[in-house]
Scaffold this active site. Structure first.
Site, PDB file in Angstrom:
ATOM      1  N   GLU A   1      47.858  58.780  83.602  1.00 50.35           N
ATOM      2  CA  GLU A   1      46.506  58.630  84.144  1.00 50.35           C
ATOM      3  C   GLU A   1      46.561  57.765  85.399  1.00 50.35           C
ATOM      4  OE1 GLU A   1      44.017  56.464  81.384  1.00 50.35           O
ATOM      5  OE2 GLU A   1      45.632  55.063  80.925  1.00 50.35           O
TER       6      GLU A   1
ATOM      7  N   LEU B   1      44.018  56.260  78.271  1.00 54.50           N
ATOM      8  CA  LEU B   1      42.696  55.958  77.734  1.00 54.50           C
ATOM      9  C   LEU B   1      41.971  57.291  77.563  1.00 54.50           C
ATOM     10  CD1 LEU B   1      40.507  53.699  77.126  1.00 54.50           C
ATOM     11  CD2 LEU B   1      39.619  54.237  79.388  1.00 54.50           C
TER      12      LEU B   1
ATOM     13  N   LYS C   1      40.741  49.268  75.995  1.00 49.62           N
ATOM     14  CA  LYS C   1      40.213  49.020  77.339  1.00 49.62           C
ATOM     15  C   LYS C   1      40.202  47.507  77.507  1.00 49.62           C
ATOM     16  CE  LYS C   1      36.859  51.340  80.294  1.00 49.62           C
ATOM     17  NZ  LYS C   1      37.742  51.294  81.435  1.00 49.62           N
TER      18      LYS C   1
ATOM     19  N   TYR D   1      36.743  45.385  77.756  1.00 47.93           N
ATOM     20  CA  TYR D   1      35.597  45.663  78.620  1.00 47.93           C
ATOM     21  C   TYR D   1      35.188  47.134  78.544  1.00 47.93           C
ATOM     22  CZ  TYR D   1      37.998  48.189  82.383  1.00 47.93           C
ATOM     23  OH  TYR D   1      38.654  49.136  83.112  1.00 47.93           O
TER      24      TYR D   1
HETATM   25  N1  PDD Z   1      37.766  52.909  84.171  1.00 46.34           N
HETATM   26  N2  PDD Z   1      41.761  55.481  82.475  1.00 46.34           N
HETATM   27  C1  PDD Z   1      41.650  54.181  82.762  1.00 46.34           C
HETATM   28  C2  PDD Z   1      42.875  53.337  82.808  1.00 46.34           C
HETATM   29  C3  PDD Z   1      40.387  53.625  83.036  1.00 46.34           C
HETATM   30  O1  PDD Z   1      40.274  52.324  83.320  1.00 46.34           O
HETATM   31  C4  PDD Z   1      39.245  54.470  83.012  1.00 46.34           C
HETATM   32  C5  PDD Z   1      37.859  53.944  83.276  1.00 46.34           C
HETATM   33  C6  PDD Z   1      39.412  55.832  82.705  1.00 46.34           C
HETATM   34  C7  PDD Z   1      38.233  56.777  82.628  1.00 46.34           C
HETATM   35  O2  PDD Z   1      37.409  56.488  81.524  1.00 46.34           O
HETATM   36  P1  PDD Z   1      35.853  56.848  81.503  1.00 46.34           P
HETATM   37  O3  PDD Z   1      35.746  58.285  81.819  1.00 46.34           O
HETATM   38  O4  PDD Z   1      35.448  56.546  80.103  1.00 46.34           O
HETATM   39  O5  PDD Z   1      35.161  56.003  82.536  1.00 46.34           O
HETATM   40  C8  PDD Z   1      40.686  56.301  82.432  1.00 46.34           C
HETATM   41  C9  PDD Z   1      36.486  52.309  84.432  1.00 46.34           C
HETATM   42  C10 PDD Z   1      35.555  53.209  85.162  1.00 46.34           C
HETATM   43  C11 PDD Z   1      36.685  50.981  85.126  1.00 46.34           C
HETATM   44  O6  PDD Z   1      37.785  50.451  85.065  1.00 46.34           O
HETATM   45  O7  PDD Z   1      35.736  50.439  85.665  1.00 46.34           O
END
Ligand code: PDD
Length: 290
Positions: free
Chosen positions: A182, A206, A149, A31
């Site tokens: 994270e 991630l 992801k 996703y």
């Molecule tokens: N989540 N780490 C994890 C485990 C994440 O699921 C996310 C993003 C991030 C940050 O990534 P980015 O800056 O590309 O949004 C780091 C999204 C927002 C979600 O799960 O909806």
């Protein structure tokens, strides 16, 4: 609301996926979450690229091109009359007989949910939040790479349950060696003596798109940025801390479990970086670039 489902925009009540879908049966899929500001999807190309990378890493062939996906996203915004939107793309292995073999699924299930973006309460940014370093460890890259992801979110959900029990807004997971990784849906940064620190990709995280932009913004501002392996003690000792993701942008952290960070209020470097981040968004809306 209209939901994009396998090439068609259908009313949400009609957006149904089979109980034999391997996304449901096994969490087999990927996703992306994106955010649209004033009708423009922020860093859409970076998100689509990462979606393709996640697909490659689980050997899932996405049956749309990069441009095709972009078009589908914008059509979803248009159909729902959205300007400021939360957008989630989910792609599962698809419907197939019970069994782990991906070949049981003939084509992926592709869903786009686009809905009105709900602003986070301003108070969160003004006061900052408490987070918790939880017992659940982040998946190791060798077992299930956090770079994917993936729809399989149990690792993060177990951490989230712990955070909720601790009365914390977000959980931070350590890796199996005890280094910070994270949050459940965020990356983490801390500031010490005006330098910025964040766990490196090697810690098993991630590579957040927001994280990447913040690193570039900070460097442009002359702030030294170091990516590395850090312990909870390193972050307890920080002057400021914040978490980041696409929807939250930059959220100040003022407490980690029992440890107050800095003065216990959002710090000036964090606030300044958030202002610069917002300027980057504005610039992107005008030029399509960062
Ligand atoms: N989540 N780490 C994890 C485990 C994440 O699921 C996310 C993003 C991030 C940050 O990534 P980015 O800056 O590309 O949004 C780091 C999204 C927002 C979600 O799960 O909806």
């Amino acid at each position: 609301m209209f939901v994009y489902l396998n090439g068609k925009l259908v009313p949400e009540e009609k957006a149904r996926v089979s109980v034999f879908d391997h996304g449901f049966l096994y969490g087999d899929g990927i996703y992306e979450t994106m955010r649209a500001y004033k009708g423009i999807v922020f860093m859409v190309d970076e998100h689509i690229k990462r979606l393709f990378r996640s697909g490659d890493l689980i050997k899932l062939k996405i049956n749309l091109s990069h441009e095709g996906i972009k078009k589908a996203i914008y059509n979803s915004l248009k159909k729902n009359n959205l300007k400021d939107a939360y957008i989630r793309l989910s792609i599962s292995r698809g419907q197939g007989e019970i069994g782990l073999d991906p070949e049981l699924c003939k084509k992926p299930t592709f869903v786009i949910i686009a809905k009105q973006f709900k602003e986070y309460p301003e108070e969160l940014y003004l006061r900052g939040v408490k987070i918790s370093i939880v017992k659940t460890r982040r998946n190791t890259p060798e077992a299930l790479n956090p770079k994917i992801k993936s729809l399989n979110f149990l690792n993060n959900i177990l951490a989230k349950i712990e955070a909720k029990e601790a009365g914390a807004y977000e959980a931070i997971m350590l890796n199996y060696k005890g280094y910070l990784t994270e949050g459940t849906i965020t990356n983490i940064f801390f500031i010490k003596d005006n330098s910025l620190f964040t766990p490196s990709i090697e810690a098993g995280i991630l590579d957040g798109i927001t994280r990447d932009l913040i690193i570039r913004v900070a460097e442009r501002k002359g702030i030294k940025v170091t990516e590395g392996l850090y312990t909870p003690e390193n972050i307890y000792d920080a002057d400021e801390t914040f978490i980041t993701n696409t929807t939250l942008e930059i959220l100040p952290v003022i407490k980690i479990d029992k440890n107050v960070i800095g003065k216990g209020i959002p710090g000036s470097v964090t606030k300044d970086l958030h202002r610069s981040y917002k300027e980057e968004v504005e610039r992107y809306l005008k030029t399509g670039k960062n």
